[in-house]
Scaffold this motif. Structure first.
Motif, PDB file in Angstrom:
ATOM      1  N   ASN A  28       4.761   0.741   3.144  1.00 12.39           N
ATOM      2  CA  ASN A  28       5.309   0.222   1.661  1.00 12.39           C
ATOM      3  C   ASN A  28       4.526   0.912   0.333  1.00 12.39           C
ATOM      4  O   ASN A  28       4.864   2.145   0.645  1.00 12.39           O
ATOM      5  N   ASP A  29       4.367  -0.011   0.015  1.00 15.75           N
ATOM      6  CA  ASP A  29       4.530   1.218  -1.863  1.00 15.75           C
ATOM      7  C   ASP A  29       2.939   2.263  -1.599  1.00 15.75           C
ATOM      8  O   ASP A  29       3.121   3.132  -2.004  1.00 15.75           O
ATOM      9  N   ASN A  30       2.054   2.280  -0.983  1.00 19.22           N
ATOM     10  CA  ASN A  30       0.589   3.280  -0.441  1.00 19.22           C
ATOM     11  C   ASN A  30       1.040   4.011   0.463  1.00 19.22           C
ATOM     12  O   ASN A  30      -0.349   4.260   0.640  1.00 19.22           O
ATOM     13  N   GLY A  31       1.690   2.959   1.781  1.00 21.75           N
ATOM     14  CA  GLY A  31       1.495   4.137   2.960  1.00 21.75           C
ATOM     15  C   GLY A  31       2.701   3.491   3.704  1.00 21.75           C
ATOM     16  O   GLY A  31       3.648   2.818   3.411  1.00 21.75           O
ATOM     17  N   PHE A  32       2.295   4.040   5.255  1.00 21.86           N
ATOM     18  CA  PHE A  32       3.002   3.737   6.295  1.00 21.86           C
ATOM     19  C   PHE A  32       2.393   4.015   7.452  1.00 21.86           C
ATOM     20  O   PHE A  32       1.152   4.375   7.694  1.00 21.86           O
ATOM     21  N   LYS A  33       2.920   3.220   8.081  1.00 26.77           N
ATOM     22  CA  LYS A  33       1.972   3.155  10.289  1.00 26.77           C
ATOM     23  C   LYS A  33       2.633   4.263  10.705  1.00 26.77           C
ATOM     24  O   LYS A  33       4.222   4.047  11.069  1.00 26.77           O
ATOM     25  N   GLY A  37      -2.724   5.497   0.475  1.00 32.09           N
ATOM     26  CA  GLY A  37      -3.543   6.172  -0.472  1.00 32.09           C
ATOM     27  C   GLY A  37      -2.407   7.084  -0.599  1.00 32.09           C
ATOM     28  O   GLY A  37      -2.612   8.027  -1.304  1.00 32.09           O
ATOM     29  N   LEU A  38      -1.124   7.128  -0.341  1.00 31.25           N
ATOM     30  CA  LEU A  38       0.307   7.393  -0.604  1.00 31.25           C
ATOM     31  C   LEU A  38       0.648   6.733  -1.840  1.00 31.25           C
ATOM     32  O   LEU A  38       0.006   5.825  -2.822  1.00 31.25           O
ATOM     33  N   THR A  39       1.694   7.798  -2.957  1.00 27.14           N
ATOM     34  CA  THR A  39       1.832   7.070  -3.911  1.00 27.14           C
ATOM     35  C   THR A  39       3.772   6.452  -3.730  1.00 27.14           C
ATOM     36  O   THR A  39       4.076   6.494  -2.795  1.00 27.14           O
ATOM     37  N   GLY A  40       3.752   5.622  -4.546  1.00 27.38           N
ATOM     38  CA  GLY A  40       4.808   4.554  -4.111  1.00 27.38           C
ATOM     39  C   GLY A  40       6.212   5.416  -4.668  1.00 27.38           C
ATOM     40  O   GLY A  40       6.145   6.179  -5.403  1.00 27.38           O
ATOM     41  N   GLY A  41       7.584   5.216  -3.633  1.00 31.66           N
ATOM     42  CA  GLY A  41       8.505   6.091  -3.772  1.00 31.66           C
ATOM     43  C   GLY A  41       8.503   8.168  -4.062  1.00 31.66           C
ATOM     44  O   GLY A  41       9.605   8.472  -4.425  1.00 31.66           O
ATOM     45  N   THR A  42       8.071   8.062  -3.074  1.00 37.19           N
ATOM     46  CA  THR A  42       8.225   9.148  -2.453  1.00 37.19           C
ATOM     47  C   THR A  42       8.135   9.733  -1.269  1.00 37.19           C
ATOM     48  O   THR A  42       7.706   8.661   0.111  1.00 37.19           O
ATOM     49  N   GLN A  43       8.660  10.626  -0.696  1.00 35.39           N
ATOM     50  CA  GLN A  43       9.098  11.367   0.350  1.00 35.39           C
ATOM     51  C   GLN A  43       7.941  11.829   1.025  1.00 35.39           C
ATOM     52  O   GLN A  43       7.461  12.776   0.570  1.00 35.39           O
ATOM     53  N   TYR A  44       7.834  11.363   2.206  1.00 37.40           N
ATOM     54  CA  TYR A  44       6.419  12.400   3.419  1.00 37.40           C
ATOM     55  C   TYR A  44       6.825  12.885   4.092  1.00 37.40           C
ATOM     56  O   TYR A  44       7.686  12.369   4.515  1.00 37.40           O
ATOM     57  N   THR A  53       7.854   2.980  -0.653  1.00 32.85           N
ATOM     58  CA  THR A  53       8.918   2.186  -1.570  1.00 32.85           C
ATOM     59  C   THR A  53       7.990   1.953  -2.671  1.00 32.85           C
ATOM     60  O   THR A  53       7.184   2.353  -3.108  1.00 32.85           O
ATOM     61  N   GLY A  54       8.738   1.393  -3.192  1.00 42.01           N
ATOM     62  CA  GLY A  54       8.460   0.711  -4.635  1.00 42.01           C
ATOM     63  C   GLY A  54       8.644   2.235  -5.569  1.00 42.01           C
ATOM     64  O   GLY A  54       9.514   3.546  -5.487  1.00 42.01           O
TER      65      GLY A  54
END
Ligand code: 9MR
Length: 462
Positions: free
Chosen positions: A42-47, A90-97, A121-122
């Protein structure tokens, strides 16, 4: 004395060696975990997910914005987790991790797993790229969905396919995994795995999901082909299937192709198992069952489509499709018409397509260009993708998009491309089409690079 000392020294060195060897062996004994594709991006994280490693008591999770883990996301530097997944927040949207894990048992720690790449996303606040199809389409006065045919196996988070899909497309159709033969394994038994993956992907990424297709003569499971019950019992099986699928996806799928390709190229009803077993009213029955199931599940907005191919160049077929449409409209059962548009670089002409689509507009239907691809080598007269064909194809894509975009707002729904890369397409060497050569029918080449056809799509929106 000297000898005794030497002996002691040797055994001490041996002891040290043995200790360190033990340590290494123990570490080597703890298997390296395998990290899996993330869930719930999602916009601020993932599992983040990984596989169980025997004898491990916990796992150490690293999350970074760089592939070599030069720096870590705060709180995710060897974060100790006892489960086989962790919701990263706590992550940023639309960003590669990127993430990786190690298995741990007391002091033993395994090697690092593989690295998984994921894009949230986002929007990251970076301006959206105006050369992305959906970005430009969404800025239109009357936008529409830009769709892509997908397979569940292509939806790995962070892959080039996934990134392009999220950047450029606003709708998805399953290329085959939402048809009857993969879903219905026996009477009343359903395999939802692949179909659920596709629908969840759409739902969790803000992408529209079009259901394709409930009833198609080419996707009948063996058990139903061989069904030995009466015709009435056969019809009940079809009803049960439609009801189960529409109910399962109620509120998750915006539209369904209820019946696909029911008309023969000679302009009569196609001679299918459904026609034989259920009689000429079967199309109406299927639409009615789909509508009833959606309403019963509280989804009163589900859009029901009839979908077919080659109606623009075959008037007998076109007329028959519209007679079916009239019949369905009389019962208030149809919302839209799907025009597959498996086209060629010279045909159908713009006028032929307009005539066909305008008949549906006049009936107040939503229009889905549902399976667009444009062959450049239908007679196998080229062995490489020539510049001349590249430009001809670009013009044909542009023409289709222009024509679609000119439709009244109320009739627009989605324009769906049938596959991402040329080498994903069903067309090259298709025995179904008697297409004996290679072809390049789509918007991206085999390296995910945009083709002139993609520029043609964008120009069609001007
Ligand atoms: O492109 C699809 C291909 O991958 C599948 O194997 C095939 C059978 O399920 O269906 C293809 O898609 C068809 C679509 O569902 C209906 N119109 C014709 C398409 C090409 O055969």
């Amino acid at each position: 004395m000297k000898i005794k000392f030497l002996l002691m020294l040797t055994s001490f060195v041996f002891f040290l060696n043995a200790c360190s060897k033990d340590g290494n062996e123990a570490a080597a004994n703890l298997e390296t975990p395998v990290a899996n594709a993330p869930k719930e991006v999602n916009d601020n994280g993932f599992k983040a997910k990984w596989n169980y490693v025997s004898q491990s008591k916990s796992y150490l999770l690293d999350v970074s914005t760089t592939e070599n883990f030069a720096a870590f996301v705060p709180n995710y530097n060897a974060k100790e987790v006892t489960d086989l997944n962790e919701v990263v927040v706590g992550l940023t949207g639309g960003t590669q991790y990127y993430y990786r894990v190690r298995a741990k048992n007391e002091t033993q720690i395994s090697d690092y797993s593989n690295v998984i790449s994921v894009v949230t996303t986002g929007s990251s606040g970076i301006p959206e790229d105006p050369t992305f199809l959906k970005v430009k389409t969404n800025k239109l006065a009357n936008p529409f969905f830009v769709g892509m045919a997908v397979k569940a196996s292509q939806l790995t988070g962070g892959s080039p396919y996934d990134i392009i899909l999220k950047n450029e497309f606003s709708s998805i159709s399953a290329e085959y995994e939402m048809k009857m033969d993969p879903i219905s394994t026996a009477s009343g038994v359903y395999n939802w795995t692949a179909a659920d993956k596709i629908v969840t992907y759409g739902n969790s990424n803000g992408i529209n999901v079009h259901g394709h297709a409930l009833v198609w003569h080419n996707a009948v499971p063996a058990w139903l082909k061989d069904f030995s019950g009466t015709d009435a019992e056969f019809a009940l099986e079809v009803k049960k299937y439609i009801t189960a699928v529409v109910t399962h996806y109620a509120g998750k799928v915006k539209s369904w192709d209820v019946v696909n390709e029911a008309v023969d190229d000679n302009g009569s009803m196609r001679n299918t198992l459904f026609l034989n077993r259920m009689g000429p009213n079967y199309i109406k029955d299927c639409f009615q069952w789909a509508r009833n199931a959606a309403n019963a599940a509280g989804d009163t907005n589900l859009l029901l489509f009839y979908n077919d191919y080659a109606t623009s160049t075959n008037m007998a077929k076109q007329d028959k499709v519209f007679s079916i449409v009239d019949d369905l409209k009389a019962g208030n059962l149809i919302d839209g018409l799907g025009f597959q548009m498996h086209n060629k670089y010279l045909t159908p002409t713009k006028a032929q397509i307009e005539t066909d689509i305008n008949r549906a507009v006049a009936k107040g239907l939503k229009i889905h260009v549902s399976e667009l691809d444009i062959q450049v080598n239908p007679s196998n007269d080229i062995s490489t993708f020539t510049n001349e064909r590249r430009l001809a194809q670009k013009e044909k894509y542009k023409e289709m998009v222009q024509l679609y975009n000119a439709l009244p707002a109320a009739n627009k729904y989605a324009l769906t491309i049938w596959g991402m890369r040329d080498n994903d397409s069903w067309i090259p060497y298709s025995t179904e089409l008697n297409h004996t050569g290679n072809d390049w029918p789509l918007l991206y080449d085999s390296n995910f690079a945009v083709k002139s056809s993609h520029t043609g799509f964008l120009e069609g929106l001007d």
